[in-house]
Scaffold this active site. Structure first.
Site, mmCIF file in Angstrom:
data_model
loop_
_atom_site.group_PDB
_atom_site.id
_atom_site.type_symbol
_atom_site.label_atom_id
_atom_site.label_comp_id
_atom_site.label_asym_id
_atom_site.label_seq_id
_atom_site.Cartn_x
_atom_site.Cartn_y
_atom_site.Cartn_z
ATOM 1 N N LYS A 70 82.481 6.288 25.363
ATOM 2 C CA LYS A 70 81.871 5.354 26.032
ATOM 3 C C LYS A 70 80.604 6.257 26.442
ATOM 4 O O LYS A 70 80.562 7.764 26.617
ATOM 5 C CB LYS A 70 82.729 5.134 27.278
ATOM 6 C CG LYS A 70 83.937 4.339 27.012
ATOM 7 C CD LYS A 70 83.443 2.962 26.576
ATOM 8 C CE LYS A 70 84.718 2.247 26.437
ATOM 9 N NZ LYS A 70 84.331 0.651 26.001
ATOM 10 N N ASP B 106 79.911 -6.371 20.627
ATOM 11 C CA ASP B 106 81.372 -6.563 21.013
ATOM 12 C C ASP B 106 81.439 -7.794 22.040
ATOM 13 O O ASP B 106 81.784 -8.888 21.766
ATOM 14 C CB ASP B 106 82.063 -5.264 21.760
ATOM 15 C CG ASP B 106 83.295 -5.522 22.508
ATOM 16 O OD1 ASP B 106 83.731 -6.637 22.594
ATOM 17 O OD2 ASP B 106 83.819 -4.513 23.139
ATOM 18 N N LYS C 10 87.818 -8.694 18.803
ATOM 19 C CA LYS C 10 88.667 -8.572 20.080
ATOM 20 C C LYS C 10 89.593 -9.508 19.998
ATOM 21 O O LYS C 10 89.582 -10.879 20.223
ATOM 22 C CB LYS C 10 87.975 -8.604 21.368
ATOM 23 C CG LYS C 10 87.071 -7.392 21.627
ATOM 24 C CD LYS C 10 87.817 -6.237 22.033
ATOM 25 C CE LYS C 10 87.187 -5.051 22.099
ATOM 26 N NZ LYS C 10 86.458 -4.461 23.204
#
Ligand code: OSB
Ligand code: MG
Length: 365
Positions: free
Chosen positions: A156, A233, A257
């Site tokens: 991240k 994403d 996802k």
């Protein structure tokens, strides 16, 4: 087999994480999830709603999902009606879809992966590393995941630390393991350009969602101007959006996802990637074992050409902390379940221990 829905139980669960997981937008110390146990004419099935506790990721929250299920999705499903007049609430819908499908496939004795035509027996293990306060802690975490066999390490990042985080991680990640970043949409375009100037030499697998979910043109600019692959994403809310951003050349890869899109929509999104010659990677939502089983079945499809977020149960929940039997790494991979349906289910006493609220919904309310 008949999918007619007879009863739905909602289990609101809380699983403490081994350590708080920090992203550009939110810190998660306890995983909250909504497990669905459905009873249909075919039998019993399970699904997991992976919406986060707060709206910081994609807007949908677990409490929104519960209300969407109770007030809109389940009344339609109990009436045998379709869900065509419900927009959004994709994580709520995904949980119901998964549970009903699990019941059907269990009755038919077919694994989800086989039903999908997904033949890969195991999927590369990948892990997400949260933001931490100092680079030594980061280096130690990355080195430990490499040692555990992970094939992809995703760090991240946020404005101000991206270069330092990725340079530190790069020093711990040798060839044969992919290094990626995830900015969760936290960079403005000019900040992102400066970031890529500094990291284009690090040979990253990709940077996930550098700019805001709606910033399609900015991502197209980056694809044109930088060397590091751009992966979307949060932007990807449906297979239609996926086809659209692929046509606009706004990405080099997509994180799919399954928890957020659902199983069938994930398959359609995967198919859009194959058609558009774009790499797909499986995207995680800190799933418990129930959601992880669905993610692995979908990730066994051939268009998933990059390693994604499929981590072992231990990564977030500790050795015996998952709701199901733990998923473990074998030689850098997680095995795709082969039993009927999801091939896993919650261990009853674990589920009981983690459940903070339970409700039972039937056609009569
Ligand atoms: O942005 O990919 C993301 C977890 C929850 C919500 C969004 C994201 C994540 C992760 C962790 O990065 C992925 C995982 O489950 O390993
Ligand atoms: Mg992401």
């Amino acid at each position: 087999m008949d999918d007619a829905l007879r009863e739905v139980e909602l289990f609101r669960v809380r699983l403490p994480l081994v350590a708080p997981f920090r992203t550009a937008n939110v810190t998660t110390a306890v995983k909250e999830a909504l497990l669905l146990r459905v009873r249909t004419a075919a039998g019993v099935g399970w699904g997991e709603c992976t919406a986060p506790a707060t709206p910081a990721y994609d807007g949908e929250t677990i409490d929104d999902a519960r209300l969407a299920l109770r007030d809109h999705l389940l009344p339609r499903a109990f009436a045998g009606a379709g869900l065509a007049d419900v927009r959004g609430h994709t994580s709520a819908r995904a949980a119901l879809e998964c549970a009903v499908l699990d019941a059907r496939l269990r009755a038919d004795g077919i694994s989800l992966a086989r039903w999908l035509g997904a033949g890969r027996p195991a999927v590369d293990a990948g892990v997400a590393v949260g933001l931490v306060d100092d680079l030594d802690t980061l280096r130690r975490a990355v080195a430990a995941y490499v040692e555990a066999g992970y094939r992809r390490i995703k760090c991240k990042i946020e404005p101000g630390n991206g270069v330092a985080v990725l340079a530190a991680a790069r020093a711990e990640v040798g060839p044969g393991v992919s290094l990626a970043a995830d900015a969760n949409g936290s960079y403005a375009l000019d900040e992102a350009r400066r970031l890529f100037d500094d990291i284009d030499g690090l040979a990253l697998q990709c940077v996930e969602q550098p700019c805001a979910p709606e910033a399609v043109a900015d991502h197209a600019t980056l694809v044109e101007q930088v060397r590091t692959p751009i992966c979307l994403d949060e932007t990807i809310t449906s297979a239609t959006v996926a086809s659209d951003v692929i046509a606009r050349r706004a990405c080099d890869a997509l994180a799919i996802k399954v928890g957020r899109l659902g199983i069938e929509e994930s398959k359609r999104t995967h198919d859009a990637c194959v058609l558009g010659s774009i790499a797909a990677l499986p995207g995680g939502m800190l799933e418990t074992g129930v959601g992880r089983a669905a993610l692995l079945a979908v990730a066994a499809l051939p268009g998933f050409t990059l390693a994604g977020d499929c981590s072992a149960s231990e990564r977030f929940f500790g050795v015996d902390g998952d709701l199901t039997e733990p998923f473990v790494i074998h030689d850098g991979k997680l095995r795709v379940p082969t039993g009927p349906g999801l091939g896993v289910e919650p261990i009853p006493d674990r589920l009981a221990r983690c459940t903070v609220a339970h409700e039972r919904l039937t056609p009569r309310g």
